[in-house]
Design a protein around this motif. Sequence first.
Motif, mmCIF file in Angstrom:
data_model
loop_
_atom_site.group_PDB
_atom_site.id
_atom_site.type_symbol
_atom_site.label_atom_id
_atom_site.label_comp_id
_atom_site.label_asym_id
_atom_site.label_seq_id
_atom_site.Cartn_x
_atom_site.Cartn_y
_atom_site.Cartn_z
ATOM 1 N N VAL A 40 -5.254 -27.834 -49.189
ATOM 2 C CA VAL A 40 -6.637 -28.164 -49.510
ATOM 3 C C VAL A 40 -7.136 -29.092 -48.401
ATOM 4 C CG1 VAL A 40 -8.130 -29.284 -51.184
ATOM 5 C CG2 VAL A 40 -6.187 -27.933 -51.964
ATOM 6 N N PRO A 41 -8.287 -28.772 -47.802
ATOM 7 C CA PRO A 41 -8.781 -29.609 -46.708
ATOM 8 C C PRO A 41 -9.308 -30.963 -47.193
ATOM 9 C CG PRO A 41 -10.361 -27.880 -47.212
ATOM 10 C CD PRO A 41 -9.157 -27.629 -48.081
ATOM 11 N N SER A 42 -9.483 -31.852 -46.255
ATOM 12 C CA SER A 42 -10.162 -33.142 -46.454
ATOM 13 C C SER A 42 -9.404 -34.130 -47.329
ATOM 14 C CB SER A 42 -11.558 -32.929 -47.024
ATOM 15 O OG SER A 42 -12.309 -32.115 -46.164
ATOM 16 N N LEU A 43 -8.105 -33.999 -47.421
ATOM 17 C CA LEU A 43 -7.322 -35.006 -48.127
ATOM 18 C C LEU A 43 -6.735 -35.971 -47.106
ATOM 19 C CD1 LEU A 43 -5.511 -32.790 -50.784
ATOM 20 C CD2 LEU A 43 -7.703 -33.941 -50.955
ATOM 21 N N ASP A 44 -6.306 -37.126 -47.579
ATOM 22 C CA ASP A 44 -5.794 -38.154 -46.678
ATOM 23 C C ASP A 44 -4.283 -38.092 -46.492
ATOM 24 O OD1 ASP A 44 -8.363 -39.607 -46.342
ATOM 25 O OD2 ASP A 44 -8.128 -39.907 -48.502
ATOM 26 N N ILE A 45 -3.576 -37.805 -47.583
ATOM 27 C CA ILE A 45 -2.117 -37.849 -47.562
ATOM 28 C C ILE A 45 -1.574 -36.590 -48.239
ATOM 29 C CG2 ILE A 45 -0.059 -39.133 -48.305
ATOM 30 C CD1 ILE A 45 -1.927 -41.640 -48.413
ATOM 31 N N TYR A 46 -0.586 -35.984 -47.595
ATOM 32 C CA TYR A 46 0.038 -34.777 -48.129
ATOM 33 C C TYR A 46 1.547 -34.997 -48.244
ATOM 34 C CZ TYR A 46 -4.272 -32.327 -46.773
ATOM 35 O OH TYR A 46 -5.570 -31.921 -46.638
ATOM 36 N N LEU A 73 -1.997 -38.062 -43.116
ATOM 37 C CA LEU A 73 -0.598 -38.472 -43.166
ATOM 38 C C LEU A 73 0.169 -37.359 -43.873
ATOM 39 C CD1 LEU A 73 1.542 -40.722 -42.725
ATOM 40 C CD2 LEU A 73 0.963 -41.534 -45.023
ATOM 41 N N ILE A 74 1.184 -36.833 -43.197
ATOM 42 C CA ILE A 74 1.980 -35.734 -43.767
ATOM 43 C C ILE A 74 3.410 -36.215 -43.945
ATOM 44 C CG2 ILE A 74 2.832 -33.391 -43.464
ATOM 45 C CD1 ILE A 74 0.403 -32.865 -41.654
ATOM 46 N N ILE A 75 3.880 -36.112 -45.189
ATOM 47 C CA ILE A 75 5.239 -36.513 -45.528
ATOM 48 C C ILE A 75 5.971 -35.295 -46.080
ATOM 49 C CG2 ILE A 75 6.663 -38.025 -46.970
ATOM 50 C CD1 ILE A 75 4.150 -39.934 -46.983
ATOM 51 N N ALA A 76 6.995 -34.881 -45.364
ATOM 52 C CA ALA A 76 7.806 -33.751 -45.809
ATOM 53 C C ALA A 76 8.812 -34.241 -46.825
ATOM 54 C CB ALA A 76 8.525 -33.126 -44.620
ATOM 55 N N TYR A 116 -0.431 -46.756 -43.070
ATOM 56 C CA TYR A 116 -1.464 -45.746 -42.819
ATOM 57 C C TYR A 116 -2.804 -46.201 -43.396
ATOM 58 C CZ TYR A 116 -3.944 -41.285 -43.321
ATOM 59 O OH TYR A 116 -4.893 -40.285 -43.299
ATOM 60 N N MET A 117 -2.795 -46.671 -44.635
ATOM 61 C CA MET A 117 -4.026 -47.134 -45.281
ATOM 62 C C MET A 117 -4.614 -48.332 -44.538
ATOM 63 S SD MET A 117 -3.110 -46.883 -49.310
ATOM 64 C CE MET A 117 -3.082 -45.340 -50.193
#
Length: 156
Positions: A40-46, A73-76, A116-117
């Motif tokens: 989903v686009p336009s989110l801050d953290i995944y 911010l992408i967290i696997a 990040y925040m």
Amino acid sequence: MKYQVAIIDDDAVLCNVVQAVLKSNFDNINVTIFNNPVVVPSLDIYFIDNQFDGESVIMELVNKIRDMNPNALIIAMSGTLDYETLEILMNNGCNAVWNKSWNKGREDVINIIKEYMDTLERANEEYCKGVKGTFKSLADLLSQWNDRLKKTYGSK
């Protein structure tokens, strides 16, 4: 500022645990859970699971997120990360990796999110200062312009 967070994982129990951990650490987030590999686009953290139904889809998801939102911010997340996968993830757009089997990794992830925040809020403050400064300069310029017009043409 309210941050928008996505948890993308096919393990509903884990999604609820991650959501609870996030909500207990941050009061300025909205969390949405997706049990299918969607972006989903336009989110801050995944938060993204490495595998869905035994198939690794994380690089496809990371690439889609980076295309839509390069500053996210992408967290696997994975319980089965090997060094090669970890290296690929970190070199291709993932900001952090949380091995689901490492309990202590939770605190590291929370600290990464806090940093990040803080970075986003500092950038927002600087942007606002710049915008306010620009408006003030424009207002001063218009005031000077009006003063010159009055001197040149007199006030009517």
